[in-house]
Design an enzyme around this catalytic site. Structure first.
Site, PDB file in Angstrom:
ATOM      1  N   ARG A  56       0.833  -1.213   0.000  1.00 27.98           N
ATOM      2  CA  ARG A  56       0.000   0.000   0.000  1.00 27.98           C
ATOM      3  C   ARG A  56       0.870   1.267   0.000  1.00 27.98           C
ATOM      4  O   ARG A  56       0.597   2.239   0.689  1.00 27.98           O
ATOM      5  CB  ARG A  56      -0.972  -0.021   1.189  1.00 27.98           C
ATOM      6  CG  ARG A  56      -2.074  -1.073   0.968  1.00 27.98           C
ATOM      7  CD  ARG A  56      -3.190  -0.933   1.969  1.00 27.98           C
ATOM      8  NE  ARG A  56      -2.707  -1.202   3.306  1.00 27.98           N
ATOM      9  CZ  ARG A  56      -3.295  -0.785   4.414  1.00 27.98           C
ATOM     10  NH1 ARG A  56      -4.387  -0.051   4.334  1.00 27.98           N
ATOM     11  NH2 ARG A  56      -2.805  -1.077   5.586  1.00 27.98           N
ATOM     12  N   HIS A 111     -23.046  12.118  10.755  1.00 28.47           N
ATOM     13  CA  HIS A 111     -21.901  12.259   9.847  1.00 28.47           C
ATOM     14  C   HIS A 111     -21.161  13.560  10.058  1.00 28.47           C
ATOM     15  O   HIS A 111     -20.188  13.841   9.375  1.00 28.47           O
ATOM     16  CB  HIS A 111     -22.367  12.143   8.398  1.00 28.47           C
ATOM     17  CG  HIS A 111     -22.951  10.794   8.124  1.00 28.47           C
ATOM     18  ND1 HIS A 111     -24.308  10.576   8.054  1.00 28.47           N
ATOM     19  CD2 HIS A 111     -22.378   9.592   7.980  1.00 28.47           C
ATOM     20  CE1 HIS A 111     -24.530   9.294   7.853  1.00 28.47           C
ATOM     21  NE2 HIS A 111     -23.373   8.683   7.799  1.00 28.47           N
TER      22      HIS A 111
END
Ligand code: GLN
Ligand code: ZN
Length: 774
Positions: free
Chosen positions: A24, A709
């Site tokens: 990654r 959120h």
């Protein structure tokens, strides 16, 4: 061209490869750049090296033609917006000042400017940034990225084919920009967009591209005649260009259906078709339109989005049929390998017997090469590979892991009665009222409480051996005590234990179920630099012992109020895992449902009166084609009911779903037969409550009144206003008060303040209700 020469020419190709690198590296470089620790030049160098390594890996495997332009710093749809100059006005200055910085700003937003909206790429777990368009949108060609990456590959000596998002799909994925009326149809911009594509194609031709691939996956969805006409026009016009490379129009994820004759007739040089899973129907459809005489067909026969080895004999038989249907047949994966993890050989902890059944992106590339060789040079040239493949498939089919007799017998014995609660809802509701004695407008939360850094550190310490199991459990119990005591003080009616022991709502269960595999390096891109590591449903599923009872029971021991048991539902367990390809999804769902049913029963026996089974993914695995949806919704809702129907009438079953376009699945929500459903609703001002009321939804509903959120704390008045709206649709006897979703990503201060306001709002409204006064 005879089918013999079509075979002899067969080549191996793919349309995209994982972007992140073996370790990654891309994620680390990009996040370092965001933090100012990595320079733009260093980031570019990492990216160049990663592209080079991917092409090398593909070419070494024997792939003849490698893809270019599939690499992305964030998302290929955002790259397409840049390529056509569709930069939203609010970002134009930033992009002009600093292309890379502006690019990331569009993806992530800045302190003052909202990012582009993000949504799922068809039915995958990859998310793209939604193009924003309006009647004033103008396009300008910027082929820099595409040309540079093509040149890179060519200079390294590869045969390369640029892969672009096609113009029809690009417009169909777009949404009206903020401030533009919602009925604006982006397809009306086609006339302005096509010259820009023509310019990019000419630039690529000039840079040495013989072929260019235009991806049109939007054409595998149900399309209106006007949309199909637009596709016909696009490929007639692009085909008629004089200064252009050869064009390959690609589709994947499902069959092309009525778009197939449109593309087959278009004056382009070839098509890319998926022949796996629900797209297998492409084979008959292609024969029915008379094939692609004289054209190139790239056949996706290796499933690009699962983790399983291919069935070579089956693929060769498909390829054999296709030889008679096109001028040239090449072999590929069904879609970009972006959706598969990189390399199965990196998984050292997986039982070697099972590892033989796995093919990640790197292995899939090798499978494509083997099949192309078998097709071009005869199956005798791949005799050893065929024998090994046959042996691996046989080992999988005959394994005690994939064929656990006890699981199979039990699943086969499921009757319709097992899928139904013993009493209809009105009687259950009465029994639950007596049993639970909740006030009107009961308050609750969706399950998780803030996952603090200390909790995550404790889990890391446990994994690394710095903390023993006893120490970890003591830490979790302490957290549960805090969560329970907060909820009691705040005056919440139905409590939760807070899920502090869970790393992830699917992985936590997968780790405890037999038949599930975890990977160490099986990362796939979810969005931007976010990667997920979905567990693998590898074998028959069973639950050796209770998974959550210990924590729920502990939480219940601390309070007289009901504590909700908290489970992840069967459909979501499948949706966020790699699923088996050797049995119908319905079968896997039934096995998972039975394991969950055992957990539900054990929770009830341990004194849990309210049990929530989350199904946030019910809407997202809806098949792309409407014709396939009824079948999916039947098995999906059946699996949920199988998991939840084993309880007494006075045990209350809850479910939860996050925001989705619920309009398509209102009937299915009803078919779950849950006593209570909580849904995300705060941002859409209770729209879902109104939708449910319109279809006569008969049970209890908790439309969220606190948008989790954002760190913003809603005031009690604001929550009360939303509740009044909710009451216009749902009567007070059936309305619950709760946040939109779990609180794990929030901090404690805003969570505490918001929940206190939520309780205050519920109390205020209760006081206003006539039934309360009388
Ligand atoms: N119970 C889960 C939680 O609260 C639900 C999460 C979800 O809906 N995605 O975290
Ligand atoms: Zn949710």
């Amino acid at each position: 061209m005879t089918s013999k020469s079509a075979a002899a020419a067969a080549q191996a190709t793919v349309y995209g490869y994982p972007r992140q690198g073996q370790n990654r590296e891309l994620k680390k470089a990009i996040e370092g750049y965001w933090k100012g620790r990595v320079t733009a030049d260093a980031l570019r160098e990492t990216a160049t090296n990663l592209r080079r390594a991917s092409w090398r890996q593909l070419a070494d495997a024997g792939i003849h033609e490698v893809p270019t332009g599939d690499f992305s710093y964030y998302d290929h749809v955002l790259d397409t917006s840049v390529m056509v100059g569709a930069i939203p006005a609010r970002y134009r200055a930033a992009v002009e000042a600093d292309a890379l910085g502006g690019y990331f700003a569009m993806a992530r937003g800045t302190q003052d400017v909202a990012p582009l909206e993000m949504t799922k790429w068809f039915d995958t777990n990859y998310h793209y940034l939604v193009p924003e368009l309006g009647p004033d949108s103008v396009f300008t060609a910027d082929s820099t990225k595409q040309v540079a990456e093509l040149k890179e590959a060519l200079e390294l000596g590869h045969t390369a084919r640029p892969v672009l998002v096609g113009p029809v799909t690009y417009l169909l994925l777009a949404k009206p920009a903020p401030g533009v009326t919602t009925d604006f149809d982006p397809l009306t911009l086609l006339d302005r967009l096509l010259p820009v594509y023509a310019e990019v194609l000419a630039d690529l031709r000039a840079a040495g591209a013989e072929w260019v691939q235009l991806d049109e996956p939007a054409l595998v969805q149900d399309r209106t005649p006007a949309e199909l006409n637009a596709a016909a026009r696009v490929y007639r016009d692009l085909g008629a260009l004089t200064d252009r490379p050869k064009l390959l129009v690609a589709s994947y994820f499902d069959r092309l259906g009525e778009a197939l004759p449109v593309l087959a007739k278009a004056p382009v040089d070839g098509l890319v078709l998926d022949f796996t899973g629900p797209a297998a129907g492409n084979l008959d459809d292609l024969a029915a339109v008379g094939g692609l005489p004289g054209k190139r067909l790239v056949a996706g026969v290796v499933n690009g989005r699962n983790v399983w080895i291919n069935d070579f004999e089956k693929s060769l038989s498909t390829l054999g049929t296709l030889l008679g249907l096109a001028g040239r047949v090449d072999v590929s994966a069904s879609c970009s390998l972006l959706h598969a993890p990189l390399d199965a050989t990196a998984e050292r902890d997986i039982d070697p017997q099972i590892a033989r059944w796995l093919a990640f992106a790197r292995q899939k590339a090798t499978e494509v090469v083997t099949l192309a060789r078998g097709l071009a040079q005869g199956t005798e040239t791949i005799a050893a590979e065929l024998a090994a493949n046959r042996a691996d498939l046989a080992s999988r089919a005959g394994s005690a892991i994939t064929q656990a007799p006890a699981v199979r017998t039990r699943a086969a014995a499921v009757t319709d009665a097992d899928n139904r609660r013993s009493q209809p809802y009105p009687e259950r509701a009465a029994a639950q009222r007596t049993h639970l004695r909740l006030p009107l407008l009961p308050t609750t939360t969706i399950g998780s409480f803030p996952q603090t850094t200390e909790l995550r550190a404790a889990r890391a310490d446990l994994r690394a051996g710095r903390m023993d199991a006893t120490g970890y459990e003591a830490r979790i119990e302490a957290e549960i005590r805090e969560v329970i005591s907060f909820q009691e003080k705040a005056g919440i009616d139905v409590l939760v234990h807070g899920e502090p022991e869970r790393n992830d709502m699917v992985q936590y269960f997968a780790e405890q179920l037999t038949g599930y595999l975890a990977t160490q390096h099986g990362w796939v891109q979810s969005y931007g630099t976010r990667y997920v590591r979905p567990p693998i449903l590898a074998g028959d599923i069973s639950r050796p012992e209770p998974m959550t009872v210990r924590w729920t029971r502990y939480a219940q021991s601390l309070t007289d109020r009901p504590v909700k048991g908290m489970l992840t539902g069967p459909v979501t367990m499948l949706a966020w895992s790699f699923v088996r390809d050797d049995q119908p999804l319905a079968e896997t769902a039934r096995q998972v449902a039975l394991a969950l049913r055992d957990e539900v029963t054990d929770l009830e026996a341990a004194g849990t009166s309210v049990i929530q089974v989350d199904e946030p993914a019910l809407r997202e695995t809806l098949p792309l084609r409407a014709a396939d949806r009824a079948d999916y919704l039947t098995w999906a809702t059946e699996a949920f009911r199988l998991a939840t129907s084993g309880v007494r009438p006075d045990t209350q079953i809850h479910t939860h779903m996050c925001y989705a376009e619920f309009g398509d699945i209102l009937q299915a929500i009803d078919d779950l037969d849950a006593d209570v459903i909580s849904l995300e609703a705060a941002r859409s001002h209770m729209q879902v409550a109104r939708e449910l009321a319109t279809v006569g939804y008969p049970r209890e509903v908790g439309p969220g009144v606190y948008d989790i959120h954002s760190p913003r704390v809603p005031s009690a008045d604001e929550a009360a206003a939303l509740l009044r709206k909710g009451l216009e649709a749902i009567p007070a006897e059936r309305l619950w008060v709760n946040p939109d979703c779990g609180l794990k990503t929030r901090g404690w201060p805003e969570t505490a303040a918001s929940l206190e306001n939520l309780v205050a709002a519920a109390r205020a409204i209760r006081g206003e209700l006539p039934s309360h006064a009388s």
